[in-house]
Design a protein around this motif. Structure first.
Motif, short mmCIF file in Angstrom:
data_model
loop_
_atom_site.label_atom_id
_atom_site.label_comp_id
_atom_site.label_asym_id
_atom_site.label_seq_id
_atom_site.Cartn_x
_atom_site.Cartn_y
_atom_site.Cartn_z
N LYS A 1 0.83 -1.20 0.00
CA LYS A 1 0.00 0.00 0.00
C LYS A 1 0.87 1.25 0.00
N ASP A 2 1.92 1.22 0.78
CA ASP A 2 2.78 2.38 0.94
C ASP A 2 3.84 2.38 -0.15
N ALA A 3 3.73 3.29 -1.09
CA ALA A 3 4.67 3.35 -2.21
C ALA A 3 6.04 3.87 -1.79
N TYR A 4 6.15 4.39 -0.58
CA TYR A 4 7.40 4.98 -0.12
C TYR A 4 8.18 4.05 0.79
N THR A 5 7.94 2.76 0.71
CA THR A 5 8.67 1.79 1.51
C THR A 5 10.12 1.75 1.04
N ASN A 6 11.04 1.81 1.99
CA ASN A 6 12.46 1.82 1.60
C ASN A 6 12.93 0.42 1.23
N GLN A 7 14.07 0.34 0.61
CA GLN A 7 14.61 -0.92 0.10
C GLN A 7 14.90 -1.91 1.23
N GLU A 8 15.35 -1.38 2.37
CA GLU A 8 15.66 -2.24 3.52
C GLU A 8 14.41 -2.96 4.04
N ALA A 9 13.31 -2.23 4.13
CA ALA A 9 12.05 -2.81 4.59
C ALA A 9 11.54 -3.86 3.60
#
Length: 82
Positions: free
Chosen positions: A13-21
């Motif tokens: 849902k969250d398009a701003y999830t970082n690569q680490e997550a």
């Protein structure tokens, strides 16, 4: 942890999830799938209908013997119990 050779489509849902997550989520998914993709769980979830002999096979040894074959005999079906 060994890297799994599979393609996964993960929708977030969250398009701003970082690569680490995202990497953490993929590791967790691979761990879960590794636990569930076993012969034991496959045999619990499936059964074989042998319409030639009018039998339903549910034992692990019987299922494993049929699964390991390259081709099934006519009118022998592997069915999910769902």
């Amino acid at each position: 942890m060994k890297n799994s050779n599979r393609d996964l489509l993960v929708l977030v849902k969250d398009a701003y999830t970082n690569q680490e997550a995202m990497q953490y989520e993929l590791q967790q998914l691979n761990t879960l799938l590794g636990d569930f993709e076993t012969l034991e769980s496959f045999c619990l979830a499936h059964e074989v209908f042998d319409l030639q002999k009018y039998r339903i096979l549910t034992k692990k040894a019987q299922l494993q013997k049929i699964i390991e074959k390259d081709t099934l005999k006519p009118f022998v079906f592997i069915c999910n119990k769902n």
